[in-house]
Design a protein around this motif. Structure first.
Motif, PDB file in Angstrom:
ATOM      1  N   MET A  38      14.632 -35.905-104.438  1.00  0.00           N
ATOM      2  CA  MET A  38      14.148 -36.052-105.814  1.00  0.00           C
ATOM      3  C   MET A  38      13.356 -37.336-106.038  1.00  0.00           C
ATOM      4  O   MET A  38      12.547 -37.428-106.961  1.00  0.00           O
ATOM      5  CB  MET A  38      15.319 -35.981-106.796  1.00  0.00           C
ATOM      6  CG  MET A  38      16.362 -37.057-106.615  1.00  0.00           C
ATOM      7  SD  MET A  38      17.847 -36.754-107.621  1.00  0.00           S
ATOM      8  CE  MET A  38      17.158 -36.645-109.255  1.00  0.00           C
ATOM      9  N   ASN A  39      13.577 -38.355-105.192  1.00  0.00           N
ATOM     10  CA  ASN A  39      12.859 -39.621-105.342  1.00  0.00           C
ATOM     11  C   ASN A  39      11.661 -39.740-104.403  1.00  0.00           C
ATOM     12  O   ASN A  39      11.036 -40.803-104.332  1.00  0.00           O
ATOM     13  CB  ASN A  39      13.825 -40.793-105.106  1.00  0.00           C
ATOM     14  CG  ASN A  39      14.907 -40.859-106.177  1.00  0.00           C
ATOM     15  OD1 ASN A  39      14.622 -40.651-107.365  1.00  0.00           O
ATOM     16  ND2 ASN A  39      16.134 -41.131-105.753  1.00  0.00           N
ATOM     17  N   ASP A  40      11.359 -38.687-103.674  1.00  0.00           N
ATOM     18  CA  ASP A  40      10.191 -38.707-102.791  1.00  0.00           C
ATOM     19  C   ASP A  40       8.910 -38.820-103.601  1.00  0.00           C
ATOM     20  O   ASP A  40       8.859 -38.444-104.782  1.00  0.00           O
ATOM     21  CB  ASP A  40      10.137 -37.428-101.939  1.00  0.00           C
ATOM     22  CG  ASP A  40      11.189 -37.401-100.856  1.00  0.00           C
ATOM     23  OD1 ASP A  40      11.854 -38.433-100.658  1.00  0.00           O
ATOM     24  OD2 ASP A  40      11.362 -36.349-100.224  1.00  0.00           O
ATOM     25  N   LYS A  41       7.875 -39.325-102.961  1.00  0.00           N
ATOM     26  CA  LYS A  41       6.570 -39.392-103.617  1.00  0.00           C
ATOM     27  C   LYS A  41       6.095 -37.975-103.920  1.00  0.00           C
ATOM     28  O   LYS A  41       6.411 -37.030-103.200  1.00  0.00           O
ATOM     29  CB  LYS A  41       5.565 -40.110-102.724  1.00  0.00           C
ATOM     30  CG  LYS A  41       5.855 -41.589-102.540  1.00  0.00           C
ATOM     31  CD  LYS A  41       4.787 -42.246-101.680  1.00  0.00           C
ATOM     32  CE  LYS A  41       5.064 -43.743-101.533  1.00  0.00           C
ATOM     33  NZ  LYS A  41       4.034 -44.411-100.696  1.00  0.00           N
ATOM     34  N   MET A  42       5.299 -37.861-104.975  1.00  0.00           N
ATOM     35  CA  MET A  42       4.859 -36.531-105.387  1.00  0.00           C
ATOM     36  C   MET A  42       3.984 -35.864-104.333  1.00  0.00           C
ATOM     37  O   MET A  42       4.009 -34.637-104.188  1.00  0.00           O
ATOM     38  CB  MET A  42       4.114 -36.628-106.721  1.00  0.00           C
ATOM     39  CG  MET A  42       4.146 -35.351-107.520  1.00  0.00           C
ATOM     40  SD  MET A  42       5.827 -34.690-107.741  1.00  0.00           S
ATOM     41  CE  MET A  42       6.632 -36.026-108.621  1.00  0.00           C
ATOM     42  N   TYR A  43       3.225 -36.667-103.600  1.00  0.00           N
ATOM     43  CA  TYR A  43       2.395 -36.080-102.546  1.00  0.00           C
ATOM     44  C   TYR A  43       3.271 -35.470-101.445  1.00  0.00           C
ATOM     45  O   TYR A  43       2.943 -34.426-100.893  1.00  0.00           O
ATOM     46  CB  TYR A  43       1.466 -37.138-101.945  1.00  0.00           C
ATOM     47  CG  TYR A  43       0.535 -36.592-100.875  1.00  0.00           C
ATOM     48  CD1 TYR A  43      -0.411 -35.609-101.184  1.00  0.00           C
ATOM     49  CD2 TYR A  43       0.624 -37.035 -99.556  1.00  0.00           C
ATOM     50  CE1 TYR A  43      -1.252 -35.093-100.211  1.00  0.00           C
ATOM     51  CE2 TYR A  43      -0.219 -36.523 -98.576  1.00  0.00           C
ATOM     52  CZ  TYR A  43      -1.147 -35.556 -98.915  1.00  0.00           C
ATOM     53  OH  TYR A  43      -1.978 -35.044 -97.949  1.00  0.00           O
ATOM     54  N   THR A  44       4.406 -36.109-101.158  1.00  0.00           N
ATOM     55  CA  THR A  44       5.349 -35.585-100.167  1.00  0.00           C
ATOM     56  C   THR A  44       5.946 -34.259-100.651  1.00  0.00           C
ATOM     57  O   THR A  44       6.074 -33.300 -99.878  1.00  0.00           O
ATOM     58  CB  THR A  44       6.472 -36.591 -99.903  1.00  0.00           C
ATOM     59  OG1 THR A  44       5.904 -37.825 -99.458  1.00  0.00           O
ATOM     60  CG2 THR A  44       7.444 -36.062 -98.849  1.00  0.00           C
ATOM     61  N   ILE A  45       6.307 -34.225-101.946  1.00  0.00           N
ATOM     62  CA  ILE A  45       6.829 -32.977-102.533  1.00  0.00           C
ATOM     63  C   ILE A  45       5.781 -31.873-102.417  1.00  0.00           C
ATOM     64  O   ILE A  45       6.104 -30.725-102.075  1.00  0.00           O
ATOM     65  CB  ILE A  45       7.208 -33.183-104.019  1.00  0.00           C
ATOM     66  CG1 ILE A  45       8.323 -34.218-104.155  1.00  0.00           C
ATOM     67  CG2 ILE A  45       7.608 -31.854-104.651  1.00  0.00           C
ATOM     68  CD1 ILE A  45       9.666 -33.774-103.673  1.00  0.00           C
ATOM     69  N   ALA A  46       4.530 -32.225-102.711  1.00  0.00           N
ATOM     70  CA  ALA A  46       3.439 -31.242-102.636  1.00  0.00           C
ATOM     71  C   ALA A  46       3.292 -30.709-101.218  1.00  0.00           C
ATOM     72  O   ALA A  46       3.189 -29.490-101.001  1.00  0.00           O
ATOM     73  CB  ALA A  46       2.125 -31.876-103.098  1.00  0.00           C
ATOM     74  N   LEU A  47       3.304 -31.615-100.227  1.00  0.00           N
ATOM     75  CA  LEU A  47       3.171 -31.189 -98.827  1.00  0.00           C
ATOM     76  C   LEU A  47       4.329 -30.294 -98.409  1.00  0.00           C
ATOM     77  O   LEU A  47       4.128 -29.273 -97.742  1.00  0.00           O
ATOM     78  CB  LEU A  47       3.105 -32.413 -97.911  1.00  0.00           C
ATOM     79  CG  LEU A  47       1.813 -33.226 -97.897  1.00  0.00           C
ATOM     80  CD1 LEU A  47       1.970 -34.451 -97.012  1.00  0.00           C
ATOM     81  CD2 LEU A  47       0.637 -32.384 -97.421  1.00  0.00           C
ATOM     82  N   GLU A  48       5.547 -30.666 -98.791  1.00  0.00           N
ATOM     83  CA  GLU A  48       6.726 -29.885 -98.430  1.00  0.00           C
ATOM     84  C   GLU A  48       6.750 -28.524 -99.115  1.00  0.00           C
ATOM     85  O   GLU A  48       7.438 -27.610 -98.670  1.00  0.00           O
ATOM     86  CB  GLU A  48       7.996 -30.668 -98.780  1.00  0.00           C
ATOM     87  CG  GLU A  48       8.259 -31.870 -97.899  1.00  0.00           C
ATOM     88  CD  GLU A  48       8.480 -31.487 -96.448  1.00  0.00           C
ATOM     89  OE1 GLU A  48       9.194 -30.496 -96.203  1.00  0.00           O
ATOM     90  OE2 GLU A  48       7.927 -32.161 -95.568  1.00  0.00           O
ATOM     91  N   SER A  49       5.977 -28.389-100.178  1.00  0.00           N
ATOM     92  CA  SER A  49       5.932 -27.118-100.915  1.00  0.00           C
ATOM     93  C   SER A  49       4.819 -26.205-100.431  1.00  0.00           C
ATOM     94  O   SER A  49       4.775 -25.031-100.799  1.00  0.00           O
ATOM     95  CB  SER A  49       5.742 -27.387-102.417  1.00  0.00           C
ATOM     96  OG  SER A  49       6.768 -28.216-102.903  1.00  0.00           O
ATOM     97  N   GLY A  50       3.895 -26.757 -99.635  1.00  0.00           N
ATOM     98  CA  GLY A  50       2.811 -25.929 -99.109  1.00  0.00           C
ATOM     99  C   GLY A  50       1.433 -26.322 -99.595  1.00  0.00           C
ATOM    100  O   GLY A  50       0.452 -25.620 -99.316  1.00  0.00           O
ATOM    101  N   TYR A  51       1.335 -27.443-100.317  1.00  0.00           N
ATOM    102  CA  TYR A  51       0.026 -27.912-100.813  1.00  0.00           C
ATOM    103  C   TYR A  51      -0.436 -29.113-100.000  1.00  0.00           C
ATOM    104  O   TYR A  51       0.365 -29.987 -99.667  1.00  0.00           O
ATOM    105  CB  TYR A  51       0.121 -28.312-102.286  1.00  0.00           C
ATOM    106  CG  TYR A  51       0.376 -27.170-103.228  1.00  0.00           C
ATOM    107  CD1 TYR A  51      -0.658 -26.327-103.646  1.00  0.00           C
ATOM    108  CD2 TYR A  51       1.659 -26.926-103.717  1.00  0.00           C
ATOM    109  CE1 TYR A  51      -0.423 -25.275-104.521  1.00  0.00           C
ATOM    110  CE2 TYR A  51       1.908 -25.872-104.586  1.00  0.00           C
ATOM    111  CZ  TYR A  51       0.864 -25.053-104.976  1.00  0.00           C
ATOM    112  OH  TYR A  51       1.105 -24.010-105.835  1.00  0.00           O
TER     113      TYR A  51
END
Length: 343
Positions: free
Chosen positions: A303-316
């Motif tokens: 939950m505290n990861d950078k938003m770009y990391t969240i995006a990459l992990e989601s497929g973006y």
């Protein structure tokens, strides 16, 4: 090679053809005709078995069901074995090859071999042509089945040639036999070589048990319609790709890539998504990616990861595209969503 029922018959074809080559060599170049004359029957047994073996392999590849009454396909082989065994046990004692080769008994067996090759060649062509006419056929599969038919045709031609030689050219038997002996060995060696080269070129052909053929019907309005069985199969395969393989995490995934993973044609996938899930490909994949992002935003570990990391992990691979789609599906930015859920 993946072990499947289809590949069992393909392996059986390879093994029997190899045995045939070895047997021909031993009979014609290693004095087996004199020391082990009973081996003359082996080549005929293999010849009359190859037709049903190749045909059943093709059926298993093109259909989703195992042939019923499988033993009936090998009834001619059984009858030939019984026919020759009767004479071998009760009439030809002691046995020598000239009691069989070049006689009417051998010609009867050769005729059975020729009929078997001809019947299965016709059935084979009809099945492959029917598959080839389907809009969703696979070129590599069509090419493979065509190569198998060429192999099958070569075997059939040699059987015809032997029968014609025996029936219509008996006076030239002495001159033709050495040529025929070499042709048989060379032909079967070429057969194994061609099949082996193509299998190495297209190794995925050895990994399949069947091709998913879908009984698509076309209405008067030319609208493609899927059967209930096909719909359930699509849903099952799609759920596996999404829930287990998480294919949506591939940032460069497109409709063609998903269709390939599901072993279907892209336009069939498009019809399925639109008519049975009510979404386009982009809507479906983006929805799954955003659902993944929502889990990551609420997971204490991420939950505290950078938003770009969240995006990459989601497929973006683009943070801006991720933001746009997240707000489209949730009405919030990622951080707004996270705060609303945590509070």
């Amino acid at each position: 090679m993946k072990f499947t029922r289809a590949n069992f018959f393909l392996s059986l074809f390879y093994v029997l053809t190899s045995v045939y080559i070895g047997n021909q060599y031993l009979l014609r170049f290693a004095d087996f005709l004199d020391t082990h004359p009973e081996f003359v029957f082996l080549s005929d047994y293999i010849d009359i078995s190859l037709g049903p073996i190749v045909y059943i392999y093709m059926l298993l590849i093109l259909n989703r069901r195992y042939p019923k009454h499988l033993w009936l396909y090998f009834l001619p082989t059984i009858l030939v074995i019984l026919f020759t065994s009767y004479f071998l046990i009760f009439k030809w004692l002691p046995f020598s090859y000239n009691l069989y080769i070049g006689t009417a008994y051998h010609d009867i067996v050769l005729l059975a071999v020729v009929i078997s090759y001809t019947v299965y060649a016709i059935l084979y062509i009809r099945k492959v042509k029917a598959y080839q006419l389907k809009e969703f056929n696979k070129k590599e599969v069509v090419d493979w089945l065509k190569l198998l038919f060429i192999i099958f045709f070569l075997k059939m031609i040699t059987a015809y040639f032997i029968l014609i030689k025996n029936q219509f050219l008996p006076s030239f038997r002495t001159q033709l036999n050495p040529i025929l002996e070499m042709v048989l060995v060379i032909t079967d060696s070429i057969i194994l070589l061609l099949a082996g080269i193509y299998a190495l070129k297209e190794p995925q052909l050895l990994q399949m048990d069947k091709i998913e053929l879908f009984n698509i019907t076309i209405s008067k309005k030319n609208k493609l319609k899927l059967s209930e069985e096909e719909i359930l199969l699509y849903k099952s395969n799609l759920n596996k790709a999404i829930d287990i393989d998480k294919i949506y995490k591939q940032w460069d995934l497109n409709e063609k890539g998903l269709a390939k993973a599901l072993n279907v044609q892209p336009y069939i996938l498009s019809i399925f998504l639109n008519e049975h899930l009510g979404q386009t490909f982009n809507e479906f994949i983006n929805y799954k990616r955003i659902e993944e992002a929502k889990k990551l935003l609420l997971n204490p570990k991420t939950m505290n990861d950078k938003m770009y990391t969240i995006a990459l992990e989601s497929g973006y691979n683009s943070e801006s595209v991720f933001y746009t789609n997240f707000k489209k599906f949730t009405g919030f930015t990622p951080r707004q969503f996270q705060k609303s859920q945590l509070n």
